[in-house]
Design a protein around this motif. Structure first.
Motif, PDB file in Angstrom:
ATOM      1  N   ILE A  77      -0.665  27.150  31.058  1.00 43.52           N
ATOM      2  CA  ILE A  77       0.409  27.012  30.564  1.00 43.52           C
ATOM      3  C   ILE A  77       0.460  26.085  29.564  1.00 43.52           C
ATOM      4  O   ILE A  77       1.747  25.723  29.224  1.00 43.52           O
ATOM      5  N   THR A  85       5.701  21.574  34.313  1.00 47.73           N
ATOM      6  CA  THR A  85       5.132  22.192  35.459  1.00 47.73           C
ATOM      7  C   THR A  85       5.918  22.695  36.698  1.00 47.73           C
ATOM      8  O   THR A  85       5.894  23.577  36.779  1.00 47.73           O
ATOM      9  N   ASP A  87       9.199  22.887  36.243  1.00 53.90           N
ATOM     10  CA  ASP A  87      10.167  23.798  35.684  1.00 53.90           C
ATOM     11  C   ASP A  87       9.505  25.163  35.555  1.00 53.90           C
ATOM     12  O   ASP A  87      10.247  26.125  36.007  1.00 53.90           O
ATOM     13  N   TRP A  88       8.433  25.206  35.080  1.00 49.75           N
ATOM     14  CA  TRP A  88       7.725  26.521  35.124  1.00 49.75           C
ATOM     15  C   TRP A  88       7.865  27.278  36.213  1.00 49.75           C
ATOM     16  O   TRP A  88       8.041  28.304  36.571  1.00 49.75           O
ATOM     17  N   LEU A  89       7.268  26.647  37.450  1.00 47.67           N
ATOM     18  CA  LEU A  89       6.923  27.224  38.728  1.00 47.67           C
ATOM     19  C   LEU A  89       8.342  27.539  39.425  1.00 47.67           C
ATOM     20  O   LEU A  89       8.399  28.508  39.850  1.00 47.67           O
ATOM     21  N   ARG A  91      11.068  28.249  37.933  1.00 47.12           N
ATOM     22  CA  ARG A  91      11.459  29.608  37.267  1.00 47.12           C
ATOM     23  C   ARG A  91      10.797  31.054  37.916  1.00 47.12           C
ATOM     24  O   ARG A  91      11.332  32.025  37.810  1.00 47.12           O
ATOM     25  N   ARG A  92       9.511  30.881  37.781  1.00 46.40           N
ATOM     26  CA  ARG A  92       8.694  31.965  38.169  1.00 46.40           C
ATOM     27  C   ARG A  92       8.557  32.189  39.815  1.00 46.40           C
ATOM     28  O   ARG A  92       8.329  33.412  40.290  1.00 46.40           O
ATOM     29  N   CYS A  93       9.121  31.379  40.657  1.00 42.18           N
ATOM     30  CA  CYS A  93       9.046  31.493  41.923  1.00 42.18           C
ATOM     31  C   CYS A  93      10.369  31.069  42.600  1.00 42.18           C
ATOM     32  O   CYS A  93      10.409  29.944  43.440  1.00 42.18           O
ATOM     33  N   PRO A  94      11.217  31.389  42.452  1.00 37.81           N
ATOM     34  CA  PRO A  94      12.876  30.905  42.672  1.00 37.81           C
ATOM     35  C   PRO A  94      12.997  30.777  44.296  1.00 37.81           C
ATOM     36  O   PRO A  94      13.653  30.193  44.970  1.00 37.81           O
TER      37      PRO A  94
END
Length: 190
Positions: A77, A85, A87-89, A91-94
């Protein structure tokens, strides 16, 4: 799902990292711990850092635990900052409750991390005690700023999914090992 995120260079990984993960799994009542083997620490000189794949292989060989996963996705990423890191997680794994795991030595310098206050508002923090870092961490700028959000150790199992900011300082068995010490010993060996 409750997942602990344990980021670092893991240069080299050692039994202290594994011990911290096992403490976090048990005391935080986590389903898994992900070791995030970073491509490089922005606060350190990375010129002599071994390749990420080599550090990940060493981490896999060391952990050998069904609930500890070794990842290197920060390279994919293209980030090396913890806030990005997480924030990315998030958003993808709420549906996942993440907890950031760090050693007490990292809490002592946490205020130097990019967007450290935003990290504390994005994910709960679990600080694992380390020899020689207890008092320094407890008196650190970040610990002082976040003092009113600190959970009692007896409530550590409630940290994942807690209202943010939230953090806990976990005491227990401590390993004297450090990656810095192990590297120095390797360099000094004939």
């Amino acid at each position: 799902m409750r997942i602990g995120l344990f980021g670092g260079s893991f240069n080299p990984p050692h039994a202290g990292h594994r011990l911290a993960s096992l403490i976090a799994l048990k005391r935080l009542q986590l389903d898994r711990v992900w070791w995030i083997v970073t491509p490089g620490n922005p606060l350190k000189d990375n010129s002599a850092l071994p390749p990420q794949a080599k550090r990940m292989a060493a981490a896999r060989a060391l952990t050998r635990h069904p609930r500890i996963d070794i990842t290197g996705f920060e390279a994919e990423i293209e980030t090396q900052f913890t806030f990005d890191t997480i924030d990315w997680l998030a958003r993808r794994c709420p549906e996942v409750d993440f907890v950031w795991i760090m050693g007490a030595d990292n809490l002592a310098g946490f205020h130097r991390w990019q967007r450290w206050r935003d990290i504390a508002r994005l994910v709960p923090l679990a600080v694992i005690d380390r020899p020689g870092s207890t008092l320094k961490a407890a008196r650190s700028r970040a610990a002082t700023a976040l003092a009113r959000y600190r959970f009692a150790e007896t409530e550590a199992g409630l940290l994942a999914g807690a209202r943010l900011p939230a953090w806990v300082f976990l005491h227990g068995p401590r390993s004297p090992l450090s990656s810095t010490m192990l590297r120095a010993a390797q360099e000094a060996a004939p």
